[in-house]
Write an enzyme that holds these catalytic residues in place. Structure first.
Site, mmCIF file in Angstrom:
data_model
loop_
_atom_site.group_PDB
_atom_site.id
_atom_site.type_symbol
_atom_site.label_atom_id
_atom_site.label_comp_id
_atom_site.label_asym_id
_atom_site.label_seq_id
_atom_site.Cartn_x
_atom_site.Cartn_y
_atom_site.Cartn_z
ATOM 1 N N ASP A 13 0.874 -1.170 0.000
ATOM 2 C CA ASP A 13 0.000 0.000 0.000
ATOM 3 C C ASP A 13 0.923 1.235 0.000
ATOM 4 O OD1 ASP A 13 -2.104 1.876 0.806
ATOM 5 O OD2 ASP A 13 -1.283 1.678 2.829
ATOM 6 N N ASP A 15 0.046 5.062 1.223
ATOM 7 C CA ASP A 15 -0.106 5.912 2.402
ATOM 8 C C ASP A 15 -0.029 5.134 3.714
ATOM 9 O OD1 ASP A 15 -0.326 8.525 1.670
ATOM 10 O OD2 ASP A 15 -2.476 8.699 2.052
ATOM 11 N N ARG A 22 -0.057 10.927 3.144
ATOM 12 C CA ARG A 22 -0.022 12.065 2.209
ATOM 13 C C ARG A 22 1.347 12.719 2.049
ATOM 14 N NH1 ARG A 22 -5.589 15.288 3.682
ATOM 15 N NH2 ARG A 22 -6.781 13.427 4.241
ATOM 16 N N ARG A 124 -15.631 10.151 -11.037
ATOM 17 C CA ARG A 124 -14.204 9.850 -11.199
ATOM 18 C C ARG A 124 -14.064 8.619 -12.084
ATOM 19 N NH1 ARG A 124 -12.899 10.585 -4.731
ATOM 20 N NH2 ARG A 124 -13.572 12.749 -4.600
ATOM 21 N N ASP A 182 -18.486 6.888 -1.324
ATOM 22 C CA ASP A 182 -18.067 6.460 -2.652
ATOM 23 C C ASP A 182 -18.926 5.295 -3.128
ATOM 24 O OD1 ASP A 182 -15.955 8.280 -2.644
ATOM 25 O OD2 ASP A 182 -14.598 6.849 -1.684
ATOM 26 N N ASP A 208 -1.585 -0.586 6.056
ATOM 27 C CA ASP A 208 -1.839 -0.067 7.408
ATOM 28 C C ASP A 208 -3.325 -0.101 7.789
ATOM 29 O OD1 ASP A 208 -2.270 1.977 5.470
ATOM 30 O OD2 ASP A 208 -2.240 3.485 7.065
ATOM 31 N N PHE A 220 -6.043 -7.685 2.162
ATOM 32 C CA PHE A 220 -5.400 -8.279 3.330
ATOM 33 C C PHE A 220 -6.045 -9.623 3.652
ATOM 34 C CE2 PHE A 220 -5.509 -8.842 7.994
ATOM 35 C CZ PHE A 220 -4.159 -8.809 8.290
ATOM 36 N N THR A 225 -3.546 -13.706 -0.865
ATOM 37 C CA THR A 225 -2.412 -13.002 -0.255
ATOM 38 C C THR A 225 -2.106 -13.512 1.150
ATOM 39 O OG1 THR A 225 -3.736 -11.281 0.842
ATOM 40 C CG2 THR A 225 -3.064 -10.855 -1.448
HETATM 41 MG MG LIG Z 1 -2.684 3.138 3.704
#
Ligand SMILES: [Mg+2]
Length: 247
Positions: A13, A15, A22, A124, A182, A208, A220, A225
């Site tokens: 991942d 961020d 960010r 988007r 979303d 995270d 996850f 995985t």
């Molecule tokens: Mg993250």
């Protein structure tokens, strides 16, 4: 890279995993990824678009990783080359999208909340973002809406209506942030990128936000995985060192 372990991929991942939230990547992390890449294949998967991910991980990101998946894999690069793209417009089609958009705008028009501003719907490439108050409200108005929503459940109620009305479209609804939610096709979370990784027998994913509702949760938990929860970029380095680089 002759000594790389075949069939093993370390997938990250962005961020909170490779960078502070960010923020840009550190030199230490860049060096580390290079070192790791000598041992296993490496990939990165982020929800942002490639422009944003390049700002964080560097302009050469598509060459620094074997796989770079932006927008959760809706845009996929392998060794610097574009290998696939998908979008809401192509996948759902304009007729169905219009049906959804029309209904949603009507719903918002009939909604009685203290204030409304503008940009109730943002289209988007991989999702529609819906905001009952409108995205161009001020920070103060955002804070007020968030409080109001906690009491009156504006977003949860709206989501349950849309979920029922558009059940046939198989959308996932995700309430996040202060003022919006979303909408995207089922499976368009980070697991989307796994379709490009069928040749790997062992995919280690590091993220995270691996808890239910977090944006790393689905990948996850995926059977494809081996999931690893990290608390910071530093933790990512330490976990990878003991997994892949320990002697
Ligand atoms: Mg993250």
């Amino acid at each position: 890279m002759a000594s790389r372990k075949p069939g093993v991929l370390a997938l990250f991942d962005v961020d909170g995993t490779l960078t502070a939230p960010r923020k840009g990547v550190t030199k230490e992390m860049l060096e580390f990824v290079k070192e790791l890449r000598e041992v296993v294949t490496v990939g990165v998967v982020g929800g942002s678009d490639l422009v944003k991910i390049s700002e964080q991980l560097g302009k050469s990101v598509i060459y620094d990783y074997d796989y770079t998946f932006s927008e959760n894999g809706l845009v996929a690069h392998k060794n610097g080359e574009l290998i696939g793209t998908e979008s809401l417009k192509t996948f759902v089609g304009d007729e169905k999208l219009k049906e959804f958009i029309n209904f949603t705008l009507h719903y918002i028009a009939d909604l009685d909340i203290p204030i409304k501003r503008g940009t109730f719907l943002e289209f988007r490439s991989g999702m529609i973002n819906v905001s009952p108050i409108g995205r161009n409200c001020s920070q103060e108005e955002r804070d007020e809406f968030e409080k109001y929503d906690k009491v009156h459940n504006i977003r949860p109620k709206m989501v349950s209506v849309l979920r029922e009305k558009f059940a046939h479209m198989n959308f996932t609804f995700s309430i996040g942030g202060q003022i919006s939610f979303d909408v995207f096709p089922q499976g368009w979370d980070k697991t989307f990128c796994l379709r490009y990784l069928e040749e790997f027998q062992e995919i280690h994913f590091f993220g995270d936000k691996t808890y239910p509702g977090g944006n790393d949760y689905e990948i996850f938990e995926s059977e494809r995985t081996v999931g690893h929860t990290v608390t910071s970029p530093q933790d990512t380095i330490e976990q990878c060192r003991s997994l892949f680089l320990a002697k």
